[in-house]
Design a protein around this motif. Sequence first.
Motif, short mmCIF file in Angstrom:
data_model
loop_
_atom_site.label_atom_id
_atom_site.label_comp_id
_atom_site.label_asym_id
_atom_site.label_seq_id
_atom_site.Cartn_x
_atom_site.Cartn_y
_atom_site.Cartn_z
N LEU A 142 0.86 -1.22 0.05
CA LEU A 142 0.03 -0.02 -0.05
C LEU A 142 0.93 1.00 0.10
CD1 LEU A 142 -2.77 1.49 0.44
CD2 LEU A 142 -2.65 1.00 2.72
N ASP A 143 0.58 2.01 -1.07
CA ASP A 143 1.15 3.40 -1.17
C ASP A 143 0.39 4.40 -0.04
OD1 ASP A 143 2.83 5.47 -1.85
OD2 ASP A 143 2.10 5.77 -3.87
N ILE A 144 1.16 5.53 0.41
CA ILE A 144 0.59 6.21 1.11
C ILE A 144 -0.24 7.38 0.42
CG2 ILE A 144 0.60 8.22 2.94
CD1 ILE A 144 2.61 6.57 4.21
N MET A 145 0.48 8.00 -0.77
CA MET A 145 0.00 9.11 -1.30
C MET A 145 -0.77 8.58 -2.63
SD MET A 145 0.46 11.48 0.46
CE MET A 145 0.26 12.97 -0.23
N LEU A 146 -1.92 8.59 -2.72
CA LEU A 146 -2.99 8.03 -3.62
C LEU A 146 -3.74 9.05 -4.59
CD1 LEU A 146 -3.82 4.65 -2.11
CD2 LEU A 146 -2.20 4.94 -4.00
N PRO A 147 -3.96 8.95 -5.79
CA PRO A 147 -5.06 9.90 -6.20
C PRO A 147 -6.41 9.42 -5.83
CG PRO A 147 -3.80 8.71 -8.27
CD PRO A 147 -3.34 8.14 -6.76
N GLY A 148 -6.98 10.55 -5.10
CA GLY A 148 -8.42 10.24 -4.58
C GLY A 148 -8.38 10.05 -3.28
N GLY A 149 -7.08 9.97 -2.55
CA GLY A 149 -7.49 9.60 -1.01
C GLY A 149 -5.98 9.27 -0.37
N ASN A 150 -5.77 8.95 0.76
CA ASN A 150 -4.63 8.89 1.40
C ASN A 150 -4.72 7.23 1.88
OD1 ASN A 150 -2.77 8.39 4.08
ND2 ASN A 150 -2.42 10.41 3.32
N GLY A 151 -3.61 6.50 1.75
CA GLY A 151 -3.37 5.17 2.09
C GLY A 151 -3.58 4.78 3.48
N LEU A 152 -3.37 5.71 4.34
CA LEU A 152 -3.69 5.46 5.65
C LEU A 152 -5.26 5.36 6.11
CD1 LEU A 152 -0.86 7.80 7.34
CD2 LEU A 152 -0.75 5.19 7.06
N ASP A 153 -5.87 6.08 5.07
CA ASP A 153 -7.46 5.89 5.34
C ASP A 153 -7.77 4.65 5.01
OD1 ASP A 153 -7.79 8.85 6.12
OD2 ASP A 153 -7.81 9.44 4.12
N LEU A 154 -7.17 4.01 4.08
CA LEU A 154 -7.71 2.52 3.74
C LEU A 154 -7.35 1.67 4.65
CD1 LEU A 154 -6.53 2.34 -0.14
CD2 LEU A 154 -8.72 2.33 0.69
N LEU A 155 -6.26 1.90 5.50
CA LEU A 155 -5.84 1.28 6.72
C LEU A 155 -6.92 1.39 7.61
CD1 LEU A 155 -2.06 1.26 7.25
CD2 LEU A 155 -3.42 -0.61 7.11
N ARG A 156 -7.40 2.53 8.04
CA ARG A 156 -8.48 2.85 9.05
C ARG A 156 -9.78 2.18 8.56
NH1 ARG A 156 -5.87 8.10 8.32
NH2 ARG A 156 -4.75 8.73 10.37
N LEU A 157 -10.02 2.19 7.24
CA LEU A 157 -11.27 1.48 6.69
C LEU A 157 -11.27 0.00 6.92
CD1 LEU A 157 -14.01 1.99 5.27
CD2 LEU A 157 -12.76 1.43 3.02
N LEU A 158 -10.23 -0.38 6.89
CA LEU A 158 -10.03 -2.02 7.15
C LEU A 158 -10.19 -2.19 8.58
CD1 LEU A 158 -6.54 -3.03 5.02
CD2 LEU A 158 -8.94 -3.84 4.64
#
Length: 223
Positions: free
Chosen positions: A50-66
């Motif tokens: 997982l990259d942190i800086m992504l188009p449309g959002g932040n990878g850390l937010d994906l971690l929080r979602l999980l």
Amino acid sequence: MKVLIIEDEVELLRGIQDFLEREHFLVESADNYEQGMDKILNYPYDIVLLDIMLPGGNGLDLLRLLKEKNVNQSVLILSAKDSVDDKVLGLEIGADDYLAKPFHFAELLARIKSIVRRNAQHGDTVIQYQNVSLDMDNRIVKVDGEELQLNRKEFDVLYYFLLRPNKLLEKTTLAETVWGDHADQADNLDFIYSQIKNLRKKLKDAKATLDIQAVYGVGYKLV
């Protein structure tokens, strides 16, 4: 192993994918936040890069979602951001490890194997069940100490079952994990039956004391 790469740098994404496929990984990819979110919430993976800086959002937010969705998912963060705060925050949210760009593919491979062994195999490089042993790193299966010749998919299927003995596995989950996302959308899943039939015969001929049983209308179970 099935890997998901969520990375927006096209050249790096392709480089990682080509390297891991040569190492016999099944690789899926996403190049933005929305694609990554769709995949991690709908398909199973052994590990997510997982990259942190992504188009449309932040990878850390994906971690929080999980974490919010209670999805038990191994995650290795890949990011050019090398600050201590980013590392600590990613690990606190739920990442298993952090690798700063640029990195050598050999180190990436070592980190992936270490995480999978720690989370799925309790740190062991070899899985032993009954009289069958499977060496993930060297892709070797033995029955009573004698090597058993399996093709790539037969090995992957057996590895998936050995990590989940006595657990009922649905055909669609098995298809997605071993053959890739959207495999469950094929006209039929006869290819799974064919691979498992061949694998069962090889195990039986080698006098393995385990078996893969069909559960009618649902899937299979290693017993």
